[in-house]
Scaffold this motif. Structure first.
Motif, PDB file in Angstrom:
ATOM      1  N   SER A 135       0.831  -1.208   0.000  1.00 55.39           N
ATOM      2  CA  SER A 135       0.000   0.000   0.000  1.00 55.39           C
ATOM      3  C   SER A 135       0.862   1.253   0.000  1.00 55.39           C
ATOM      4  O   SER A 135       0.586   2.221  -0.724  1.00 55.39           O
ATOM      5  CB  SER A 135      -0.932  -0.007   1.219  1.00 55.39           C
ATOM      6  N   MET A 136       1.932   1.244   0.776  1.00 57.30           N
ATOM      7  CA  MET A 136       2.844   2.391   0.816  1.00 57.30           C
ATOM      8  C   MET A 136       3.526   2.592  -0.544  1.00 57.30           C
ATOM      9  O   MET A 136       3.735   3.724  -0.979  1.00 57.30           O
ATOM     10  CB  MET A 136       3.892   2.191   1.908  1.00 57.30           C
ATOM     11  N   THR A 193       1.033   4.212  -2.855  1.00 60.97           N
ATOM     12  CA  THR A 193       0.859   5.611  -2.436  1.00 60.97           C
ATOM     13  C   THR A 193       2.037   6.454  -2.914  1.00 60.97           C
ATOM     14  O   THR A 193       1.863   7.598  -3.367  1.00 60.97           O
ATOM     15  CB  THR A 193       0.719   5.698  -0.909  1.00 60.97           C
ATOM     16  N   LYS A 194       3.243   5.895  -2.848  1.00 59.28           N
ATOM     17  CA  LYS A 194       4.430   6.609  -3.318  1.00 59.28           C
ATOM     18  C   LYS A 194       4.329   6.858  -4.818  1.00 59.28           C
ATOM     19  O   LYS A 194       4.662   7.946  -5.312  1.00 59.28           O
ATOM     20  CB  LYS A 194       5.686   5.802  -2.999  1.00 59.28           C
ATOM     21  N   GLU A 235       1.568   7.116  -6.621  1.00 60.63           N
ATOM     22  CA  GLU A 235       0.557   8.146  -6.850  1.00 60.63           C
ATOM     23  C   GLU A 235       1.097   9.519  -6.491  1.00 60.63           C
ATOM     24  O   GLU A 235       0.803  10.514  -7.182  1.00 60.63           O
ATOM     25  CB  GLU A 235      -0.697   7.829  -6.024  1.00 60.63           C
ATOM     26  N   SER A 236       1.900   9.580  -5.447  1.00 60.39           N
ATOM     27  CA  SER A 236       2.483  10.861  -5.046  1.00 60.39           C
ATOM     28  C   SER A 236       3.435  11.387  -6.118  1.00 60.39           C
ATOM     29  O   SER A 236       3.471  12.588  -6.403  1.00 60.39           O
ATOM     30  CB  SER A 236       3.216  10.706  -3.710  1.00 60.39           C
ATOM     31  N   GLU A 246      -4.435  10.270  -8.227  1.00 60.32           N
ATOM     32  CA  GLU A 246      -4.842   8.940  -7.810  1.00 60.32           C
ATOM     33  C   GLU A 246      -4.892   8.002  -9.005  1.00 60.32           C
ATOM     34  O   GLU A 246      -5.410   8.355 -10.071  1.00 60.32           O
ATOM     35  CB  GLU A 246      -6.215   8.985  -7.127  1.00 60.32           C
TER      36      GLU A 246
END
Length: 305
Positions: free
Chosen positions: A42-43, A46-47, A49-50, A55
């Motif tokens: 998940s991290m 998220t990285k 997407e960042s 998203e």
């Protein structure tokens, strides 16, 4: 922090993770496939997407699915990762000698049978570009010096002498003996084993000598002299292959190295063993001692027959 005008580039690993999540439809299933913990996966997403600033997944209790941008990324990432995988496979194939280029200079007699047989065995499990040249023997050695070829296949009368003279410069590998036979036109060939005295009644055609490389002419000259035979006439031509039409036309006979296979028969010629037998020529594979390591070349030279 990224400097002005520098865009972050996503790691290939993150793209692979993203495709796995989309394919699996959930973080838990993808984490199991990837042998990662769900929080770590998940991290990572998220990285990603960042880095893109948008998203890429729509998350719900029923799992995840790509957003409109995410769907675009799926196609692009799959192509990129496929190209990377192909590149990795290609580099590995070159490293392992399964792909590459092999450049050989060989005298024609070796081109007629023995070299094709060796190449067939060598290329059957490899994807290779093979480049062939047929220069005179001494030019084949110069081609090695000039780095124009990887290997030169030549024939010499005395391997030990050749090695003493050029062993410091080249790696010299004994390949195979090349027996000498009498070669005659099909409609005027003696039966069985031929005595050297036969050439006292025939025109003998032979290739010219090669500078600094003792080969066929010297062996034949010594053999006839030792047998006390003087050919009815001696004709010198530039190369072995030039002598063949003269023999086919019934204008001469010759003493030549046996190229193997049925090369002479397919050319309308008859080969006969000689009495007394003459010493054979020796086919050599010659390569640069200081050559750059190339797995294709090393494996070709190491091939056993």
């Amino acid at each position: 922090m990224e400097g002005p005008g520098i865009r972050p580039t996503p790691e290939l690993r993150l793209l692979r993770y993203y495709l796995e999540v989309v394919d699996a439809g959930s973080f838990s299933a993808a984490a199991e496939r990837l042998h990662l913990s769900q929080p770590a996966l998940s991290m990572a997403i998220t990285k990603l997407e960042s880095m893109f600033g948008i998203e890429l997944l729509e998350r719900s209790t029923r799992g995840v699915r790509p957003t409109a941008v995410g769907r675009h990324l799926v196609g692009s990432a799959a192509r990129i990762l496929g190209d990377v995988d192909d590149l990795i496979d290609a580099v590995a194939a070159f490293r392992d000698g399964a792909r590459g280029t092999l450049t050989i200079a060989a005298v024609p007699v070796l081109m007629w049978h023995h070299l094709p047989v060796r190449l067939r065995a060598f290329t059957s499990t490899r994807e290779l570009e093979v480049r062939l040249f047929d220069p005179p023997p001494w030019d084949a050695i110069d081609d090695l010096r000039q780095h124009s070829v990887d290997v030169s296949a030549i024939m010499v009368a005395d391997t030990d002498d050749f090695t003493r003279r050029y062993g410091d410069e080249f790696v010299i590998q004994r390949w195979r003996p090349m027996p000498l036979v009498g070669v005659f036109p099909a409609d005027d060939a003696p039966d069985g084993t031929v005595e050297l005295a036969e050439f006292a009644h025939r025109e003998l055609v032979q290739p010219q000598r090669t500078t600094a490389l003792e080969s066929l002419p010297e062996l034949v000259e010594r053999g006839l002299a030792d047998a006390g035979v003087q050919p009815a006439r001696l004709r010198t031509v530039s190369t072995i292959q030039v002598s063949l039409p003269l023999i086919q036309a019934g204008l001469a006979a010759s003493v030549l190295p046996d190229p193997g296979g049925d090369v002479f028969a397919r050319s309308g010629l008859v080969a006969r063993p000689l009495e007394p037998a003459l010493p054979p020529l020796h086919a050599l594979l010659v390569s640069r001692r200081t050559r750059e390591w190339n797995p294709v070349v090393e494996q070709f030279l190491a091939l056993s027959e």
